[in-house]
Design an enzyme around this catalytic site. Sequence first.
Site, PDB file in Angstrom:
ATOM      1  CE1 TYR A 133      -4.595  -0.636   0.467  1.00 28.39           C
ATOM      2  CE2 TYR A 133      -3.530  -2.739   0.940  1.00 28.39           C
ATOM      3  CZ  TYR A 133      -4.663  -2.022   0.606  1.00 28.39           C
ATOM      4  OH  TYR A 133      -5.855  -2.663   0.400  1.00 28.39           O
TER       5      TYR A 133
ATOM      6  CE1 TYR B  61      -0.359   7.514  -2.444  1.00 29.90           C
ATOM      7  CE2 TYR B  61      -0.417   5.308  -1.485  1.00 29.90           C
ATOM      8  CZ  TYR B  61      -1.061   6.351  -2.119  1.00 29.90           C
ATOM      9  OH  TYR B  61      -2.384   6.248  -2.451  1.00 29.90           O
TER      10      TYR B  61
END
Length: 517
Positions: free
Chosen positions: A361, A365
């Site tokens: 997840y 990023y």
Amino acid sequence: MHTGINFSILDWDDREFVKGRLRPFPDQIQRYLFNRYQSLSSKRERNTFLRETTDALASKISIPLHKLSLNVSEDGLRADAKNYAKACLSLRRFHLGSSNDALIQLEQFAALQGVKSPCRDSYSIEGITGRLCDDKWWLRKLRKAHIRNVEVVYHYLNQVNRVKGIYCSHPTLKARLNQKYFQKEYLANTIATNQAGQSFSLLELSQKGVSDPKIRKAELMVRARGFEDLAKELGHVATFITITCPSKYHRSYSKSGMENPNWEGYTPWDGQQYLTQLWILIRSKLHREGVRFYGFRVAEPQHDGTPHWHMLFFVEPEHYLRMIEVMRNYAMREDSQEKGAVQHRFTEVKIDGSKGSATGYIAKYIAKNIDGEDLESGVYGEDPKCAAARVDAWAACWGIRQFQQLGGCSVTVWRELRRLKSLLGEGELAEKITTAADKSDWKTFTQLMGGVFCKRKEQAFQPHYELSVDTDTGVVKTSQYCAEELVRALKGVAIAGKAIITRLHEWRIAFQVPCAP
């Protein structure tokens, strides 16, 4: 003025007013404002627009409008730095009998130049005045103030968005790329030699640590994976949370780039301060209630530079719902009734380990905010490598820390032990912790150090700092600004009260090719 603007087309009584109002701003902004000025139908409307717009810009930047010059070059900044340092030195000599009076005058002078003087709580009076009389200190501060003022102007005029320039303005990106180029050239042409006679360029030394993007990225992934493996073993729950600023912090709409009518003049820095203060309240509340968690926070820009935070957290299952409830309540306190607040202000995804990795997840990023590698495209369809460069420029401009570990063990100790590779004669626990660090086993390292919820002061190893001493003379090193400011430096780690030195070498600059820093 060499902006390509034809002022002769203006009414004779407007020319000096328009020139004076446009002069402080970058050429591109001057042309933009002039075109907007010309597009208005009446003389009164045009002049009112220009006066109100430039006054509003002046209220957002750190320098009074009559002193502002955003067209200044690097040479101009260097000249200003020398002049300001000389002026401060003169003020210091004028008030030679009273160091406090001198400091007050120097602080006022710095404020007029748009520069904040050093904090009195952090330095002595002599240390502060020494800095304010140093042209190199001034140059660093002026560069920072200049690029941030430029970005404030572009942001205010809605020139930072997915249509005009995503994440940051083009001048800010260019300035950051130039800075990194000169830094690399400087490091490559600067040679450091230690007491053993070993010589390396500063670039070679920097590529061995987390200042190198690939190493920093790899370390973040190792630590995230280690936390996830440990959470599985402990039966902790994983969640991915995003907190976004209220609408009034957002300059423009993400799809069209059109101005957001709810925007109240806030900069990305203001948005980061909002999120930081919000997080202080959240963390204090959870601490009072005994809700413990650990993980990572990533701060990244939305298309118009407004920051938002992504957080990967691991928490004990019995505390999960309360943690989410507290975070959501605080995130929704301000302007909770506005359109889209419920859907976008606070989002959380409880991660099902059977369907995907928690580390997965946050991986994109981390990649997006470091180098853009292994990504097909950015959030808005932009090239991921170009996006990473613009995100880096955004973070550097606004002074925003992109990555932060929350909870867990000392990363400083981890890095210092990795310099040792092995540790003999300090006991079995010390040897096992050092081996885990050397093998990049963050899970085992954390367990042996005391666990994810162990307080820093109670962890097996502590960072060890010492006063820096010149090995040739034996004299304790002091700050160049004040003889009373003793220099302390990280030297290694400590366990059970015993210091273990990991930084054995003292490096000296032996050769430097002239190059703009």
